[in-house]
Scaffold this active site. Structure first.
Site, short mmCIF file in Angstrom:
data_model
loop_
_atom_site.label_atom_id
_atom_site.label_comp_id
_atom_site.label_asym_id
_atom_site.label_seq_id
_atom_site.Cartn_x
_atom_site.Cartn_y
_atom_site.Cartn_z
NE ARG A 199 2.47 6.50 -11.48
CZ ARG A 199 2.67 5.21 -11.27
NH1 ARG A 199 2.65 4.35 -12.28
NH2 ARG A 199 2.92 4.76 -10.06
CB THR B 26 7.14 -1.80 -15.63
OG1 THR B 26 6.41 -1.40 -14.47
CG2 THR B 26 7.56 -0.56 -16.35
CD GLN C 69 0.70 1.95 -12.87
OE1 GLN C 69 1.27 1.83 -11.80
NE2 GLN C 69 1.25 1.63 -14.02
CG ASP D 298 2.77 2.11 -8.04
OD1 ASP D 298 2.93 1.02 -7.48
OD2 ASP D 298 3.12 2.31 -9.22
CB SER E 192 6.14 5.90 -11.12
OG SER E 192 6.74 4.93 -11.94
CB SER E 193 10.24 2.75 -9.20
OG SER E 193 9.94 2.82 -7.83
N GLY F 201 10.57 -3.87 -13.66
CA GLY F 201 11.01 -4.40 -12.37
C GLY F 201 10.40 -3.75 -11.15
N GLY F 202 9.31 -2.98 -11.32
CA GLY F 202 8.66 -2.41 -10.15
C GLY F 202 9.58 -1.49 -9.37
#
Length: 580
Positions: free
Chosen positions: A115, A400, A437, A440, A463-464, A485-486
């Protein structure tokens, strides 16, 4: 009917709710699915090796590496470099990634955190204007402040160090070759290039648009020699090529230019490290599901949803019915509420993972679900070990990509990568876009206390992304999956696991299911699918319903009975499966 509902809802107190539900509500819960469906892409059946990725050229690159004797990790690395070239709207050298690997030789699941990190000078007011107002999402993305230190190359190198077999430089060659010789514009790339707010960088526009300013059409051959040049540096220097030298200097200069102030520094880039963490694993039915730990919230939130849903007999419900969507959305509300309160970078905030995933805690959370009525908005629970933290609003998550790989020795990689928004920050550096990023992180503004996902120096935003590995009761690898898909990635992955395990759907059928769920807001139903036809039935149960597009990007590998693998790509995107 009442006896069936009591059997379905085995959590204490829910049987009474089932027995007292109105007859109309009972009928809605088992209402048949509607007739409209997403057309599935046929699954590919192979004997030994398989790569499923968001673009056929990436899947081909992975297969090429496997045929040369490479490991699953080698194939994933090569595919990731190609994805950064052919779908720059979703991932690339300027972004980050999470990866899970499985090695049956040592029976170890490894988790790799690539990340992005915030600049050392970042803080809680990072996305505030000089007048104290909070930037809107589009303003923040384009501000230069949204760019974190990229982690993709560093995490791929860490994965290679642990699980690679072929020389690092060889894994760069497929993407280098495509960058110089050219590749066709895909339907998804063409569509996103045409959407506002658009790309303004002159060099990027010269690559993706014609002389009249029109995006190149599907099938047009693109060449990106600057990307190939950067890959040549990466082949020779590894992550150092992104963290020091000319590429790093260009990243710092371009982000500062966009922001009109200092943002990332050379020290921020030079000090970046990918982190190996302990994978999160828990049982669901007869299977063991492993996911990514924080800084991603994906693994723990997927496992929390499954732990809540394990208290219900989902197999007794149709895959797309008001009852299945109601239960799935309610479980999502509870899990996302805890995610928003407690999940953040574990190097900066205490994350109570054991408490969040404890069976007794998840049983207590499941007890809040009523058959008769949606809770609409769930409150965060109080798991053991939790500190007093506040929830805060966040900018919405976006883009993503994902890829899933198995090799001939049964090793596997599940890798999810992102630049966040479509084309990230739209800041172009040496053949690739930089991420956005840092949007987020929780949005700035007045807060009642410490927020787990607040902006901080060198901190990783929540993050997801949810790369996932699944094992059967004998400990054999059963499935490799993940999604784009966020913020909805968690729902996409959890729904696919329920489809495979509870509803016994084939891989292709599981990926063609309508997307549905809740992120502790409206119940989201994919437009144009059989889920949309259930909107009124869900409203009758108290759901606030939002119908709209839901472009998941699932890429799935499932073990075939008797040996071999099935590979399936999400029909909503350009993905493909390739294998031998």
């Amino acid at each position: 009917m009442k006896r069936l509902l009591c059997e379905m809802f085995s959590v204490s107190g829910l049987c009474l709710l089932a027995l007292t539900a109105q007859a109309r509500g009972e009928a809605l819960l088992l209402r048949p699915e509607a007739a409209v469906a997403v057309e599935a892409k046929p699954a590919l059946a192979v004997r030994r090796t398989l790569v499923v990725a968001a673009h056929p050229l990436a899947a081909e690159a992975g297969r090429e590496i496997l045929r040369q004797g490479g490991s699953a990790a080698d194939a994933a690395i090569a595919a990731a470099f190609v994805l950064g070239l052919v779908e720059p709207q979703s991932s690339g050298l300027g972004g980050g990634a999470y990866a899970l690997s499985w090695n049956p030789g040592n029976r170890k699941v490894r988790a790799f955190d690539g990340r992005e990190t915030a600049p050392a000078i970042a803080g809680p007011t990072w996305f505030e204007r000089s007048d104290g107002a909070t930037m809107g999402l589009r303003e923040a993305i384009a501000s230069g402040r949204a760019v974190g230190a990229p982690g993709l190359v560093a995490v791929l190198a860490r994965l290679h160090e642990r699980e690679g077999r072929l020389p690092w430089a060889r894994l760069v060659l497929p993407a280098q070759r495509l960058a110089r010789e050219g590749f066709p514009v895909s339907p998804r790339l063409a569509a996103l290039l045409a959407l506002p707010p658009g790309i303004t960088d002159p060099e990027a526009r010269a690559l993706y648009f014609d002389a009249e300013g029109r995006p190149y059409p599907v099938g047009h051959t693109l060449r990106n020699p600057r990307y190939a040049d950067t890959l040549e540096l990466i082949a020779a220097r590894g992550p150092a090529a992104m963290q020091t030298g000319e590429v790093a200097a260009a990243i710092v200069a371009r982000t500062r230019e966009a922001a009109g102030r200092p943002t990332l520094s050379l020290a921020d880039l030079a000090d970046y490290r990918a982190v190996e963490r302990e994978a999160l694993c828990a049982n669901y039915r007869a299977y063991r599901v492993c996911g990514m730990p924080p800084s991603s919230s994906g693994g723990s939130t997927v496992l929390a949803m499954l732990g809540i849903l394990s208290r219900f007999d989902l197999a007794a419900l149709r895959p797309v019915s008001a009852g299945s969507i109601h239960l799935f959305a309610e479980a999502g509300r509870l899990a996302y509420a805890d995610r928003d309160r407690y999940l953040g970078d574990p190097d900066f905030v205490p994350v109570p993972l054991p408490g969040l995933l404890a069976p007794d805690y998840l049983a207590e959370r499941a007890g809040h679900i009523s058959l008769a009525r949606s809770m609409v908005k769930a409150e965060a629970g109080r798991p053991r070990g939790a500190k007093a933290l506040a929830s805060a609003e966040a900018y919405p998550e976006a883009g993503t990509t994902h890829l899933s790989v198995v090799d001939g020795e049964g090793r596997a990689v599940s890798l999810t990568s992102s630049v966040e928004d479509a084309f990230g920050s739209r800041i172009w550096v040496k053949g690739f876009f930089l991420n956005n990023q840092l949007t987020d992180f929780s949005a700035p503004g007045p807060k009642p206390g410490v927020v787990a996902n607040e902006v901080g120096p060198r901190k990783r935003p929540r993050s997801s992304m949810s790369p996932t590995l699944v094992f059967d009761a004998e400990g054999k690898l059963f499935a490799v999956l993940g999604s784009a898909g966020g913020g909805a990635i968690i729902n996409h992955v959890a729904e696919t696991l329920v489809a495979l395990i509870d509803w016994k759907l084939s891989p292709a059928e599981a990926l063609a299911l309508p997307r549905f769920g809740s992120r502790n807001g409206p119940t989201e139903l994919e437009a144009g699918t059989r889920a949309e036809a259930l909107a009124d039935a869900l409203r009758a149960l108290g759901h606030e319903v939002r119908v709209g597009p839901d472009p998941s990007g699932l890429h799935l590998v499932v073990r075939k009975p008797g040996g071999g693998w099935f590979g399936a790509a999400d029909p909503r995107r350009d993905g493909a499966a390739r294998g031998d």
